[in-house]
Design an enzyme around this catalytic site. Sequence first.
Site, PDB file in Angstrom:
ATOM      1  N   SER A  58      10.543   1.453   2.257  1.00 46.67           N
ATOM      2  CA  SER A  58       9.391   2.048   1.572  1.00 46.67           C
ATOM      3  C   SER A  58       8.588   2.994   2.458  1.00 46.67           C
ATOM      4  CB  SER A  58       8.469   0.969   1.011  1.00 46.67           C
ATOM      5  OG  SER A  58       7.828   0.270   2.057  1.00 46.67           O
ATOM      6  N   LYS A  95       2.501  -0.724   4.807  1.00 42.29           N
ATOM      7  CA  LYS A  95       2.134   0.425   3.968  1.00 42.29           C
ATOM      8  C   LYS A  95       0.930   1.136   4.600  1.00 42.29           C
ATOM      9  CE  LYS A  95       4.796  -0.674   0.339  1.00 42.29           C
ATOM     10  NZ  LYS A  95       5.759  -1.521   1.009  1.00 42.29           N
TER      11      LYS A  95
END
Length: 141
Positions: A58, A95
């Site tokens: 990601s 993230k």
Amino acid sequence: MKLIKGEFETKLRLQFASSIRAGFPSPAEDYLNDSLDFNRDLIRHPEATFFGEVEGDSMINSGISAGDIAVIDRAIEAEDGDVVVAYTKDGFTVKYLDLTHKNDGYIELRPDNDAFKPIRIDWDSGFQVWGVVIYTIKKWK
């Protein structure tokens, strides 16, 4: 993400090349002038620093890939735009922290891969910023 508590008692001094060009090559020996001790020079808060092995892709567009080692400092206050390790109801994730919607009652965890969507975090979700990623270590070979 597998988290590992760092052991910072070992001293490992490596030769440090002060300037390595990515363009026209130059003799590296001319620039070896110091040593680098990862524990002394890169870890500010040994008691609050952990390693984690990255899983998934990601964050691939930021150069963070599966198998990379993230160096995570839990003593640093996370700021907008930092790469963080966060704990959500689904477990740990790496993230970008996006605080731009804080006044609207939520924040987001943003991936850096178009195949993934941001994770919206409402205040009552049990979310926690577990630490700030200060370095990543990439294995090339």
